[in-house]
Design a protein around this motif. Structure first.
Motif, PDB file in Angstrom:
ATOM      1  N   TYR A 159      22.193 -21.554 -10.697  1.00  0.00           N
ATOM      2  CA  TYR A 159      21.331 -22.598 -11.258  1.00  0.00           C
ATOM      3  C   TYR A 159      21.003 -22.349 -12.728  1.00  0.00           C
ATOM      4  O   TYR A 159      20.188 -23.054 -13.312  1.00  0.00           O
ATOM      5  CB  TYR A 159      20.022 -22.684 -10.458  1.00  0.00           C
ATOM      6  CG  TYR A 159      20.223 -23.001  -8.998  1.00  0.00           C
ATOM      7  CD1 TYR A 159      20.553 -24.287  -8.584  1.00  0.00           C
ATOM      8  CD2 TYR A 159      20.104 -22.013  -8.035  1.00  0.00           C
ATOM      9  CE1 TYR A 159      20.745 -24.587  -7.237  1.00  0.00           C
ATOM     10  CE2 TYR A 159      20.283 -22.298  -6.682  1.00  0.00           C
ATOM     11  CZ  TYR A 159      20.616 -23.584  -6.297  1.00  0.00           C
ATOM     12  OH  TYR A 159      20.804 -23.868  -4.976  1.00  0.00           O
ATOM     13  N   LEU A 162      21.783 -25.300 -15.136  1.00  0.00           N
ATOM     14  CA  LEU A 162      20.850 -26.403 -14.899  1.00  0.00           C
ATOM     15  C   LEU A 162      19.489 -26.073 -15.497  1.00  0.00           C
ATOM     16  O   LEU A 162      18.861 -26.928 -16.141  1.00  0.00           O
ATOM     17  CB  LEU A 162      20.717 -26.673 -13.404  1.00  0.00           C
ATOM     18  CG  LEU A 162      19.675 -27.721 -13.002  1.00  0.00           C
ATOM     19  CD1 LEU A 162      19.960 -29.068 -13.649  1.00  0.00           C
ATOM     20  CD2 LEU A 162      19.623 -27.855 -11.473  1.00  0.00           C
ATOM     21  N   SER A 189      17.723 -28.067 -18.589  1.00  0.00           N
ATOM     22  CA  SER A 189      16.388 -28.626 -18.392  1.00  0.00           C
ATOM     23  C   SER A 189      15.417 -28.124 -19.449  1.00  0.00           C
ATOM     24  O   SER A 189      14.612 -28.892 -19.994  1.00  0.00           O
ATOM     25  CB  SER A 189      15.869 -28.277 -16.991  1.00  0.00           C
ATOM     26  OG  SER A 189      16.733 -28.792 -15.990  1.00  0.00           O
ATOM     27  N   PHE A 239      23.119 -30.858 -12.958  1.00  0.00           N
ATOM     28  CA  PHE A 239      22.501 -31.184 -11.677  1.00  0.00           C
ATOM     29  C   PHE A 239      23.583 -31.563 -10.661  1.00  0.00           C
ATOM     30  O   PHE A 239      23.520 -31.180  -9.489  1.00  0.00           O
ATOM     31  CB  PHE A 239      21.515 -32.334 -11.851  1.00  0.00           C
ATOM     32  CG  PHE A 239      20.840 -32.763 -10.569  1.00  0.00           C
ATOM     33  CD1 PHE A 239      19.992 -31.908  -9.888  1.00  0.00           C
ATOM     34  CD2 PHE A 239      21.060 -34.031 -10.047  1.00  0.00           C
ATOM     35  CE1 PHE A 239      19.378 -32.297  -8.711  1.00  0.00           C
ATOM     36  CE2 PHE A 239      20.449 -34.443  -8.876  1.00  0.00           C
ATOM     37  CZ  PHE A 239      19.601 -33.568  -8.208  1.00  0.00           C
ATOM     38  N   ASP A 253      17.774 -27.021  -6.698  1.00  0.00           N
ATOM     39  CA  ASP A 253      18.297 -27.798  -7.814  1.00  0.00           C
ATOM     40  C   ASP A 253      17.380 -28.965  -8.167  1.00  0.00           C
ATOM     41  O   ASP A 253      17.189 -29.287  -9.347  1.00  0.00           O
ATOM     42  CB  ASP A 253      19.702 -28.307  -7.503  1.00  0.00           C
ATOM     43  CG  ASP A 253      19.734 -29.250  -6.306  1.00  0.00           C
ATOM     44  OD1 ASP A 253      19.066 -28.959  -5.296  1.00  0.00           O
ATOM     45  OD2 ASP A 253      20.432 -30.286  -6.372  1.00  0.00           O
ATOM     46  N   ASN A 254      16.759 -29.561  -7.167  1.00  0.00           N
ATOM     47  CA  ASN A 254      15.886 -30.700  -7.418  1.00  0.00           C
ATOM     48  C   ASN A 254      14.525 -30.268  -7.958  1.00  0.00           C
ATOM     49  O   ASN A 254      13.901 -30.989  -8.734  1.00  0.00           O
ATOM     50  CB  ASN A 254      15.708 -31.519  -6.137  1.00  0.00           C
ATOM     51  CG  ASN A 254      15.459 -32.991  -6.433  1.00  0.00           C
ATOM     52  OD1 ASN A 254      15.859 -33.508  -7.479  1.00  0.00           O
ATOM     53  ND2 ASN A 254      14.796 -33.672  -5.533  1.00  0.00           N
ATOM     54  N   PHE A 268      15.408 -29.885 -11.625  1.00  0.00           N
ATOM     55  CA  PHE A 268      15.707 -31.159 -12.290  1.00  0.00           C
ATOM     56  C   PHE A 268      14.489 -32.082 -12.301  1.00  0.00           C
ATOM     57  O   PHE A 268      13.957 -32.430 -13.367  1.00  0.00           O
ATOM     58  CB  PHE A 268      16.887 -31.831 -11.596  1.00  0.00           C
ATOM     59  CG  PHE A 268      17.272 -33.152 -12.202  1.00  0.00           C
ATOM     60  CD1 PHE A 268      18.069 -33.206 -13.338  1.00  0.00           C
ATOM     61  CD2 PHE A 268      16.832 -34.347 -11.646  1.00  0.00           C
ATOM     62  CE1 PHE A 268      18.418 -34.426 -13.910  1.00  0.00           C
ATOM     63  CE2 PHE A 268      17.182 -35.566 -12.207  1.00  0.00           C
ATOM     64  CZ  PHE A 268      17.969 -35.606 -13.340  1.00  0.00           C
TER      65      PHE A 268
END
Length: 225
Positions: A4, A7, A11, A57, A140-141, A144
């Motif tokens: 991750y 990502l 972010s 993502f 991941d969410n 994100f």
């Protein structure tokens, strides 16, 4: 957790660039590039960093959910996204927080969605992020959507500090007449216009989920329309 990393980096860059360009770097960038040049550069950086964020993502592994997405969770998320759509739809009308609006706009009596919160657009983004975390509580969410929630709410507070410096007493008066947090009861007093626009936006967005290979959302989760 290393899967991750990109990502998280995307972010951080997206959120960080927003804060830097909106606050400490803004005045110098406007002097260097002019108002239109600044807006163009701001938009370019925002789209580029958000594009990278979306790309990472999509690449990030979809791990196990921390809790099941039950019907109750979907109902809660659907309500949150509907409120988000109503707030967002009404946020473009005489919003003193938007760039380039006259200072005198902060002296108006709160109307429409501003009866519910003085940051309807930002809360719209935040509620959208919270709703998507509820139905997809994966790492991941959290990175994100959590980044968008943080940017919306922390950015709102930072914006208030900036506006107070720029507008002084007028902005202080707006703060006294409005609330930062959403007032649920006031949502019933925002008027029919924001609700109609919000329902249309909400229905269109939930219907479009099928084109992104996402399970039906909103009414489309239970009914075939």
């Amino acid at each position: 957790m290393s899967e991750y990393l990109f990502l998280a980096a995307a972010s951080i860059l997206f959120v960080g660039s927003h804060f830097l360009m909106s606050h400490p770097w803004r005045a110098d960038m406007v002097r260097r590039f002019g108002a239109n040049g600044f807006l163009g550069l701001y938009s370019l950086v925002s789209f580029a960093t958000f594009g990278w964020m979306l790309l990472e993502f999509g690449r990030a592994p979809k791990g196990d959910a921390l809790w099941p997405a039950s019907d109750a969770v979907w109902i809660a998320a659907s309500v949150l996204t509907l409120v988000a759509a109503v707030l967002f739809s009404g946020s473009f009308i005489r919003n003193p927080s938007l760039p380039g609006v006259p200072d005198a706009m902060a002296g108006q009596t709160p109307f429409g969605v501003f009866k519910a919160t003085r940051h309807p657009m930002m809360w719209g983004f935040a509620l959208w992020g919270i709703a998507h975390i509820l139905v997809a509580p994966r790492i991941d969410n959290f990175i994100f959507a959590g980044s968008l929630v943080f940017l919306a709410l922390a950015g709102s507070k930072a914006q208030e500090i900036k506006k107070r410096k720029l507008m002084g007493a007028q902005w202080d008066g707006w703060l006294r007449r409005t609330q930062f947090a959403i007032q649920p009861v006031a949502l019933l007093k925002v008027g029919i216009g924001p609700w109609i626009a919000g329902i249309i936006l909400w229905a269109a967005a939930t219907w479009a989920h099928s084109f992104w290979n996402v399970a039906g959302a909103g009414l489309f989760r239970w009914f075939s329309v």
